[in-house]
Design a protein around this motif. Structure first.
Motif, short mmCIF file in Angstrom:
data_model
loop_
_atom_site.label_atom_id
_atom_site.label_comp_id
_atom_site.label_asym_id
_atom_site.label_seq_id
_atom_site.Cartn_x
_atom_site.Cartn_y
_atom_site.Cartn_z
N MET A 87 0.82 -1.20 0.00
CA MET A 87 0.00 0.00 0.00
C MET A 87 0.87 1.26 0.00
SD MET A 87 -3.14 1.05 2.55
CE MET A 87 -3.46 -0.65 2.81
N ALA A 88 1.94 1.26 0.77
CA ALA A 88 2.83 2.42 0.82
C ALA A 88 3.51 2.65 -0.53
CB ALA A 88 3.88 2.23 1.92
N LEU A 89 3.99 1.58 -1.16
CA LEU A 89 4.65 1.72 -2.46
C LEU A 89 3.68 2.13 -3.55
CD1 LEU A 89 6.98 -1.39 -2.19
CD2 LEU A 89 7.70 1.00 -2.19
N ALA A 90 2.48 1.57 -3.54
CA ALA A 90 1.48 1.96 -4.54
C ALA A 90 1.06 3.41 -4.35
CB ALA A 90 0.27 1.04 -4.46
N THR A 91 0.96 3.85 -3.10
CA THR A 91 0.63 5.25 -2.83
C THR A 91 1.73 6.16 -3.34
OG1 THR A 91 -0.67 4.63 -0.89
CG2 THR A 91 0.09 6.91 -1.00
N ALA A 92 2.98 5.78 -3.12
CA ALA A 92 4.10 6.58 -3.62
C ALA A 92 4.09 6.64 -5.15
CB ALA A 92 5.42 6.00 -3.12
N ALA A 93 3.78 5.51 -5.80
CA ALA A 93 3.70 5.51 -7.27
C ALA A 93 2.59 6.42 -7.75
CB ALA A 93 3.47 4.08 -7.77
N ALA A 94 1.45 6.40 -7.07
CA ALA A 94 0.34 7.28 -7.46
C ALA A 94 0.70 8.75 -7.25
CB ALA A 94 -0.91 6.94 -6.65
N LEU A 95 1.41 9.05 -6.18
CA LEU A 95 1.83 10.43 -5.93
C LEU A 95 2.84 10.91 -6.97
CD1 LEU A 95 2.12 10.42 -2.04
CD2 LEU A 95 0.40 11.58 -3.44
N VAL A 96 3.75 10.04 -7.36
CA VAL A 96 4.72 10.40 -8.41
C VAL A 96 4.00 10.65 -9.72
CG1 VAL A 96 6.64 9.51 -9.80
CG2 VAL A 96 6.70 9.31 -7.31
N LEU A 97 3.04 9.79 -10.04
CA LEU A 97 2.27 9.97 -11.27
C LEU A 97 1.48 11.28 -11.22
CD1 LEU A 97 1.35 8.89 -13.98
CD2 LEU A 97 -0.38 7.53 -12.78
N GLY A 98 0.88 11.59 -10.09
CA GLY A 98 0.17 12.85 -9.93
C GLY A 98 1.10 14.05 -10.04
N ALA A 99 2.29 13.94 -9.48
CA ALA A 99 3.27 15.03 -9.58
C ALA A 99 3.70 15.24 -11.03
CB ALA A 99 4.49 14.72 -8.71
N ALA A 100 3.85 14.15 -11.77
CA ALA A 100 4.21 14.27 -13.18
C ALA A 100 3.11 14.98 -13.96
CB ALA A 100 4.47 12.89 -13.78
N CYS A 101 1.88 14.63 -13.69
CA CYS A 101 0.76 15.28 -14.38
C CYS A 101 0.66 16.76 -14.01
CB CYS A 101 -0.55 14.56 -14.05
SG CYS A 101 -0.64 12.90 -14.74
N ALA A 102 0.86 17.07 -12.74
CA ALA A 102 0.82 18.47 -12.30
C ALA A 102 1.96 19.26 -12.93
CB ALA A 102 0.90 18.55 -10.78
N ALA A 103 3.14 18.68 -12.99
CA ALA A 103 4.28 19.36 -13.61
C ALA A 103 4.03 19.60 -15.09
CB ALA A 103 5.56 18.53 -13.42
N TYR A 104 3.42 18.63 -15.75
CA TYR A 104 3.09 18.79 -17.16
C TYR A 104 2.13 19.97 -17.37
CZ TYR A 104 1.15 17.88 -21.76
OH TYR A 104 0.72 17.99 -23.04
N LEU A 105 1.11 20.03 -16.53
CA LEU A 105 0.14 21.12 -16.65
C LEU A 105 0.78 22.48 -16.41
CD1 LEU A 105 -2.97 19.57 -14.88
CD2 LEU A 105 -2.66 19.99 -17.32
N VAL A 106 1.61 22.57 -15.39
CA VAL A 106 2.27 23.84 -15.08
C VAL A 106 3.23 24.24 -16.20
CG1 VAL A 106 3.92 24.94 -13.51
CG2 VAL A 106 2.00 23.64 -12.59
N LEU A 107 4.05 23.29 -16.64
CA LEU A 107 5.02 23.61 -17.71
C LEU A 107 4.31 23.95 -19.03
CD1 LEU A 107 7.76 20.96 -16.95
CD2 LEU A 107 7.90 23.43 -16.62
N SER A 108 3.23 23.27 -19.32
CA SER A 108 2.47 23.58 -20.54
C SER A 108 1.85 24.97 -20.47
CB SER A 108 1.37 22.54 -20.76
OG SER A 108 1.92 21.30 -21.05
N ALA A 109 1.34 25.34 -19.29
CA ALA A 109 0.76 26.66 -19.12
C ALA A 109 1.82 27.76 -19.22
CB ALA A 109 0.04 26.75 -17.78
N LEU A 110 3.01 27.48 -18.71
CA LEU A 110 4.08 28.48 -18.78
C LEU A 110 4.61 28.66 -20.20
CD1 LEU A 110 6.12 27.61 -15.55
CD2 LEU A 110 4.60 29.57 -15.93
N ARG A 111 4.58 27.61 -20.97
CA ARG A 111 5.03 27.69 -22.36
C ARG A 111 3.99 28.39 -23.25
NH1 ARG A 111 8.40 22.58 -24.53
NH2 ARG A 111 10.28 23.07 -23.40
N GLY A 112 2.75 28.34 -22.77
CA GLY A 112 1.65 29.08 -23.36
C GLY A 112 1.20 28.71 -24.67
#
Length: 112
Positions: A87-112
């Motif tokens: 459960m701890a490892l799967a939660t960490a994997a989900a958080l990393v995946l969420g962080a990747a998606c959030a970073a993508y959204l932020v970087l895409s918005a900054l590139r405009g």
């Protein structure tokens, strides 16, 4: 360790299969996220994708070990003994995946 099945309804086996599907989904999701974010995030996307996939693989194997321990304890004592590592490892994997998606959204918005 006993190879006999403890539960005629195969609940531990169904749980293991559910964990495997979940871990495969997280691993595949991390690699797909890496593929689509590599253009925007570069090496950061590759690192995050590989970390997410690695955590998913670790959770997959932790679930398999947990199943064997659970089945052995059920056959030995009739009570369930298991840990929280999958459960701890799967939660960490989900958080990393969420962080990747959030970073993508932020970087895409900054590139405009």
């Amino acid at each position: 360790m006993s190879e006999t099945v403890f539960d005629p309804g195969l609940q531990p086996e169904r749980t293991l299969l559910a964990w495997r599907r979940t871990c495969l989904s997280f691993g595949l999701g991390s690699l797909v996220a890496m593929r689509f974010t590599a253009e925007v995030a570069g090496i950061f996307a590759v690192l995050v994708g590989l970390i997410g996939a690695g955590l998913a693989v670790a959770a997959y194997f932790a679930a398999a070990v947990g199943y064997q321990r659970a089945n052995a304890s059920l056959n030995r004592t009739g009570s369930l003994e298991h840990g929280a590592w999958p459960m701890a490892l799967a939660t960490a994997a989900a958080l990393v995946l969420g962080a990747a998606c959030a970073a993508y959204l932020v970087l895409s918005a900054l590139r405009g």
